[in-house]
Motif scaffolding. Structure first.
Motif, PDB file in Angstrom:
ATOM      1  N   LYS A  18       5.262  -8.512  -7.818  1.00 16.89           N
ATOM      2  CA  LYS A  18       5.136  -8.604  -6.361  1.00 16.89           C
ATOM      3  C   LYS A  18       6.493  -8.957  -5.767  1.00 16.89           C
ATOM      4  O   LYS A  18       7.114  -9.943  -6.164  1.00 16.89           O
ATOM      5  CB  LYS A  18       4.112  -9.687  -5.986  1.00 16.89           C
ATOM      6  N   TYR A  20       8.312  -9.696  -2.134  1.00 14.20           N
ATOM      7  CA  TYR A  20       8.207  -9.934  -0.695  1.00 14.20           C
ATOM      8  C   TYR A  20       9.527  -9.571  -0.037  1.00 14.20           C
ATOM      9  O   TYR A  20      10.572  -9.549  -0.687  1.00 14.20           O
ATOM     10  CB  TYR A  20       7.960 -11.416  -0.410  1.00 14.20           C
ATOM     11  N   ARG A  66      -1.091  -7.169  -1.971  1.00  8.77           N
ATOM     12  CA  ARG A  66      -1.009  -5.962  -2.807  1.00  8.77           C
ATOM     13  C   ARG A  66       0.107  -6.108  -3.823  1.00  8.77           C
ATOM     14  O   ARG A  66       1.207  -6.561  -3.493  1.00  8.77           O
ATOM     15  CB  ARG A  66      -0.712  -4.750  -1.928  1.00  8.77           C
ATOM     16  N   ASP A 324       5.088 -10.386   5.167  1.00  8.18           N
ATOM     17  CA  ASP A 324       4.230  -9.950   4.076  1.00  8.18           C
ATOM     18  C   ASP A 324       4.145  -8.431   3.963  1.00  8.18           C
ATOM     19  O   ASP A 324       3.275  -7.902   3.319  1.00  8.18           O
ATOM     20  CB  ASP A 324       2.839 -10.563   4.180  1.00  8.18           C
ATOM     21  N   THR A 325       5.084  -7.747   4.571  1.00  7.96           N
ATOM     22  CA  THR A 325       5.181  -6.311   4.328  1.00  7.96           C
ATOM     23  C   THR A 325       5.778  -6.135   2.947  1.00  7.96           C
ATOM     24  O   THR A 325       6.913  -6.483   2.699  1.00  7.96           O
ATOM     25  CB  THR A 325       6.100  -5.650   5.363  1.00  7.96           C
ATOM     26  N   GLU A 326       4.974  -5.617   2.041  1.00  4.33           N
ATOM     27  CA  GLU A 326       5.447  -5.579   0.679  1.00  4.33           C
ATOM     28  C   GLU A 326       6.353  -4.386   0.459  1.00  4.33           C
ATOM     29  O   GLU A 326       6.278  -3.388   1.157  1.00  4.33           O
ATOM     30  CB  GLU A 326       4.286  -5.550  -0.301  1.00  4.33           C
TER      31      GLU A 326
ATOM     32  N   ARG B 152     -12.151  -4.113   3.374  1.00  2.00           N
ATOM     33  CA  ARG B 152     -11.401  -4.381   4.610  1.00  2.00           C
ATOM     34  C   ARG B 152     -11.830  -3.469   5.759  1.00  2.00           C
ATOM     35  O   ARG B 152     -11.906  -3.906   6.905  1.00  2.00           O
ATOM     36  CB  ARG B 152      -9.906  -4.228   4.348  1.00  2.00           C
ATOM     37  N   ARG B 227      -1.156  -9.808  14.925  1.00  3.06           N
ATOM     38  CA  ARG B 227      -1.727 -11.016  14.307  1.00  3.06           C
ATOM     39  C   ARG B 227      -1.575 -12.279  15.143  1.00  3.06           C
ATOM     40  O   ARG B 227      -1.688 -13.394  14.628  1.00  3.06           O
ATOM     41  CB  ARG B 227      -1.114 -11.258  12.917  1.00  3.06           C
ATOM     42  N   ARG B 320      -3.901  -2.198   4.642  1.00  5.99           N
ATOM     43  CA  ARG B 320      -2.834  -2.222   3.659  1.00  5.99           C
ATOM     44  C   ARG B 320      -2.050  -3.533   3.619  1.00  5.99           C
ATOM     45  O   ARG B 320      -1.479  -3.866   2.594  1.00  5.99           O
ATOM     46  CB  ARG B 320      -1.854  -1.071   3.950  1.00  5.99           C
ATOM     47  N   ARG B 321      -2.011  -4.243   4.726  1.00 10.02           N
ATOM     48  CA  ARG B 321      -1.094  -5.377   4.789  1.00 10.02           C
ATOM     49  C   ARG B 321      -1.682  -6.621   4.134  1.00 10.02           C
ATOM     50  O   ARG B 321      -2.892  -6.849   4.182  1.00 10.02           O
ATOM     51  CB  ARG B 321      -0.784  -5.660   6.264  1.00 10.02           C
ATOM     52  N   ASP B 322      -0.805  -7.438   3.544  1.00  9.79           N
ATOM     53  CA  ASP B 322      -1.246  -8.690   2.934  1.00  9.79           C
ATOM     54  C   ASP B 322      -1.818  -9.618   4.002  1.00  9.79           C
ATOM     55  O   ASP B 322      -1.361  -9.633   5.151  1.00  9.79           O
ATOM     56  CB  ASP B 322      -0.070  -9.395   2.255  1.00  9.79           C
TER      57      ASP B 322
END
Lengths: 339, 324
Positions: A18, A20, A66, A324-326, B152, B227, B320-322
C-alpha cells in the motif's frame, strides 16, 4: 507471490503493498510485500511500531482501503472482491471508535444492526456484555473514551463474529475495564472465535495471545506462537551477583562475554551454560553469590526485532497529512518514503 | 429495503437536518404570512379614500386631453402596434390604482414569493443532503457502516435515495402547504383564480418540489466527493458569488445558457427570458431588445446533466476511494 487458500487460516495476505500519497505529493509506503497468516481459533497479536502498517493492513483486509498490489483472503475468500460474502462473520474496531456523536449509544448500534436484520435483543445483549446497558440512551458525544471503546466492542459483537479484529481495544479504559476486556478477549479466543489483536501494550498481548505477528516498515518480521518467539529470540542473559563487580566484569569480558554493569549485579550475554561463568570467576578467585537466568519476554523480542525502526512514527506523515488517493503505479518506487 | 429504511431513519435523526427543515418551515410560514398580510383586504376607510382619489383623477381635464391625443396617434404614446381603443385602457385610472394594497393574486405570487420559496427550500435541502453524508465522513462513522454493509454501491445508493425521498417529502409538505394556505385564503376572501393560473401554480409547485429534492441529492453527491459539508457549502458560495458573475462576464453570445440560475428559473417557470448585452439589438416595445428565451426543456436538460455528472463522479469516487 500468491495466496493459496489454507483451510486452517482465517487471514492470509501475500505480497501486500500500500502506497499513500501525501498532500505534498510525496509517496509513502505504508505496507510493503507483507505476507501474513493468522490461524483459525485463539488470539493472535499483531504488533509493530507506530506507522509500521498495522492499521493500514487491517483497513485493507476490511475493504476500507485499496491495496496497490498483493492478495488477501478472509476465511479462504479473496477480498475485497468477496468481502460481502464474509463480512457477516467479521467484527472489527479500526483505530478509535467512530460513531455519530449526537445519537445515543443504543441508536448508533441499532443503525448498524438493522441493515443486517440483527434483532434489538442482540443490541441489548451486546450493550450488557460491555457494561453499557445503564448508559445506552446517553448521547455518544458525552461518553468517556473508555465508554466509547466499550461501545465499539459492543458493535463488533452484534454480528456474533467468527473473526474479531481489534485495533488497540483497551485504549482509554481504566484498569478494571482493561481487565474486563482482556478477559472477554481471552474468553472469545477460547470459545473458538479468532481474534486479531493489534496492541501497543506488549505485556497485555503476551498475557492474552496464543500467537503473534510482528511487523516493521510494512514487512513481516516474525510470526508464530508467543512461546516459540520468546524462546527463539531471547538473548542468553544471565544475572550475576558478586562481591567485586568491577573485577568480575574484567574477568568475564576477557573470557569473551558481553557484560553490562547494572547496579550491584552484572548482566552477562552470550552465556549458553551458566556454569561456565561460575567456573571462569572461581578460577580467578571470585565466587558467585547468586546467579539466575533472565527470562525473555515479548517486549525484548519486539524491541530486538524492531530495533532499526524509528519508534513513535516520527519518520512518517501524520494521518491528517495523507491524501488517501492511492497510487496504483507499482513500477517506480524511487523517492518513496516509509512510514 | 432495510438499508434504505435505516438511511431514512439516519437522515431524519440528524440534528442538523432537523434544524434545516425547521428553518425551511419557518421561512415558508414567513413567506405565506407576508404574502397574505401584504394583500389583506382594504378597510372601508381606505376604500372610501381611494374612491375619492379616483374621482379627483377622473375629474382632471388633462386626462381627457391625453386620451384624445392618444387616440389621434396611439403609436406615439405606447409604441408600435398600439390601437386607439387601447388608449382609454392605458390612461384612464381605476380604483385599484388608488387602494393601498393589491388583492391576493396567485399568478403574481408564483413569480414572486413562490419562486423565493423554491429557492429557499432547495438551498436548505442542498445543505441537508451535504451535512447528512458530510457528518458520516467527519465523524468516521462511514467506515463503521461499511464494516456492516461492505457493498459500497449499495450504501451509496441507499443514502442517495434516502436524501432524495426525504427531500421530496419535505419539499412537498412545504410547497403544497404554502399554496394550500394561499388558495384557501383567496377563496375565503372571495377571490376567484382562473384555471390557467391554477394550472401554472400546480405545475410550478411540482417542478419546484422536484428541483428542491434533486438539489438535496446534488448536495449529497458533491459532498461524497469532497467529504466535508463545509466544502460543499463553500463551493456553492463561490459559485453563487463568482460563477454566475463569470458566466455573464463572458464575451460570448448566449453565455447565460450555461448559468445554473437561468436554467433553474427556466425549469421552475416553464421558460425564462435571459438578457444578454452581447446580442445584437432587436427593436421592441421598450426600445432595443437584447434577450432570448431559455426553454423548460433546456433547463431540464442542463440541470439533469449536471446532476447525473455529479452522481457519476460521486459514485466512482465512493466506490474506489479509501475511507478513513
Amino acid at each position: 507471490m500468491s495466496v493459496t487458500a489454507d483451510a486452517t487460516a482465517v487471514i492470509e495476505t501475500a505480497g501486500l503493498r500500500k502506497v499513500y500519497r501525501t498532500r505534498a505529493g510525496r509517496r509513502v509506503v505504508a505496507v510493503d510485500d507483507l505476507d501474513l497468516v493468522v490461524p483459525a481459533g485463539g488470539v493472535h497479536g499483531f504488533l509493530g511500531p507506530n506507522g509500521s502498517g498495522k492499521t493500514t493492513t487491517i483497513r485493507m483486509l476490511l475493504g476500507l482501503a485499496r491495496a496497490n498490489r498483493g492478495e488477501m483472503r478472509l476465511f479462504g475468500e479473496t477480498v475485497p472482491a468477496r468481502l460481502p460474502a464474509v463480512m457477516d462473520r467479521v467484527g472489527a474496531v479500526v483505530e478509535e471508535p467512530k460513531f455519530v456523536p449526537t445519537f445515543s449509544g443504543r441508536k448508533n448500534l441499532q443503525l448498524l444492526a438493522r441493515p443486517l436484520g440483527i434483532p434489538s435483543t442482540a443490541v441489548d445483549a451486546a450493550l450488557e456484555q460491555v457494561g453499557l446497558d445503564t448508559r445506552d440512551r446517553d448521547r455518544y458525544g458525552g461518553y468517556s473514551l473508555g465508554m466509547r471503546q466499550r461501545l465499539a466492542i459492543a458493535a463488533t459483537l452484534l454480528k456474533q463474529p467468527e473473526l474479531l479484529i481489534l485495533d488497540e481495544p483497551t485504549n482509554g479504559l481504566d484498569p478494571a475495564g482493561i481487565r474486563d476486556i482482556r478477559d472477554m478477549i481471552r474468553g472469545l479466543g477460547e470459545s473458538g472465535v479468532t481474534v486479531l489483536l493489534s496492541s501497543h501494550i506488549l505485556a497485555e498481548v503476551q498475557q492474552v495471545c496464543h500467537s503473534v505477528s510482528i511487523i516493521g516498515n510494512g514487512h513481516l518480521l516474525a510470526s508464530g506462537p508467543v512461546a516459540d518467539l520468546v524462546g527463539d529470540n531471547t538473548l542468553s542473559v544471565v544475572r550475576v551477583y558478586v562481591a567485586d563487580p568491577d573485577a568480575a566484569t574484567g574477568i568475564l569480558e576477557a573470557a569473551g562475554y558481553h557484560v553490562a554493569r547494572a547496579g550491584d549485579h552484572l548482566d552477562v550475554e552470550g552465556a549458553q551454560h551458566p556454569e561456565d561463568i561460575t567456573r571462569a570467576l572461581a578460577d580467578r578467585g571470585h565466587y558467585v553469590r547468586a546467579l539466575m537466568p533472565v527470562r525473555g519476554d515479548l517486549e525484548s523480542v519486539f524491541l530486538q526485532l524492531t530495533r532499526d525502526v524509528t519508534l513513535g512514527g516520527a519518520s512518517g506523515p501524520l494521518p491528517g497529512d495523507l491524501d488517501d488517493t492511492e497510487d496504483t503505479d507499482d513500477g517506480d518506487h524511487h523517492g518513496e518514503d516509509r512510514r | 429495503m432495510r438499508l434504505l429504511a435505516v438511511e431514512l431513519d439516519r437522515y431524519r435523526s440528524r440534528r442538523a437536518v432537523a434544524m434545516l427543515v425547521l428553518v425551511a418551515t419557518l421561512l415558508t410560514v414567513l413567506l405565506a404570512a407576508t404574502a397574505l398580510w401584504d394583500t389583506r383586504p382594504v378597510s372601508w376607510a381606505e376604500r372610501a379614500r381611494a374612491e375619492a382619489q379616483l374621482q379627483q383623477a377622473l375629474d382632471d381635464p388633462q386626462l381627457q386631453e391625453d386620451v384624445d391625443d392618444c387616440r389621434d396617434n396611439p403609436e406615439a404614446f405606447f409604441g408600435p402596434g398600439t390601437t386607439s381603443e387601447q388608449c382609454a385602457d392605458f390612461l384612464v385610472p381605476r380604483l385599484e390604482n388608488f387602494v393601498p394594497r393589491a388583492t391576493l393574486d396567485l399568478g403574481k405570487v408564483v413569480h414572486g414569493r413562490g419562486t423565493a420559496l423554491i429557492v429557499i427550500v432547495t438551498s436548505l435541502l442542498v445543505i441537508a443532503g451535504a451535512t447528512f453524508v458530510g457528518a458520516d465522513f467527519t465523524t468516521g462513522s462511514m467506515s463503521n457502516q461499511l464494516l456492516f454493509v461492505p457493498r459500497r454501491t449499495t450504501v451509496w445508493a441507499a443514502k442517495g435515495l434516502a436524501v432524495l425521498l426525504s427531500g421530496l417529502v419535505v419539499a412537498a409538505v412545504l410547497v403544497v402547504g404554502f399554496w394550500a394556505v394561499l388558495s384557501l385564503v383567496a377563496d375565503a376572501r372571495g377571490i376567484s383564480t382562473p384555471d390557467r393560473v391554477l394550472w401554472d401554480v400546480r405545475w410550478t409547485a411540482l417542478r419546484g418540489i422536484v428541483i428542491a429534492a434533486c438539489g438535496g441529492l446534488g448536495g449529497y453527491a458533491v459532498t461524497v466527493v469532497l467529504r466535508r459539508t463545509v466544502g460543499t457549502v463553500a463551493l456553492l458560495f463561490a459559485y453563487v458569488v463568482g460563477g454566475e458573475a463569470l458566466v455573464f462576464a463572458l464575451p460570448f453570445q448566449r453565455a447565460g445558457e450555461w448559468s445554473l440560475a437561468n436554467n433553474a428559473l427556466a425549469w421552475i417557470h416553464d421558460g425564462a427570458r435571459v438578457f444578454d448585452d452581447n446580442l445584437p439589438c432587436r427593436p421592441g416595445l421598450a426600445g432595443c431588445q437584447r434577450s432570448y428565451e431559455l426553454s423548460l426543456g433546456h433547463g431540464a436538460a442542463y440541470l439533469g446533466g449536471v446532476l447525473l455528472l455529479a452522481l457519476l463522479v460521486s459514485w466512482l469516487v465512493f466506490s474506489r476511494r479509501d475511507v478513513a
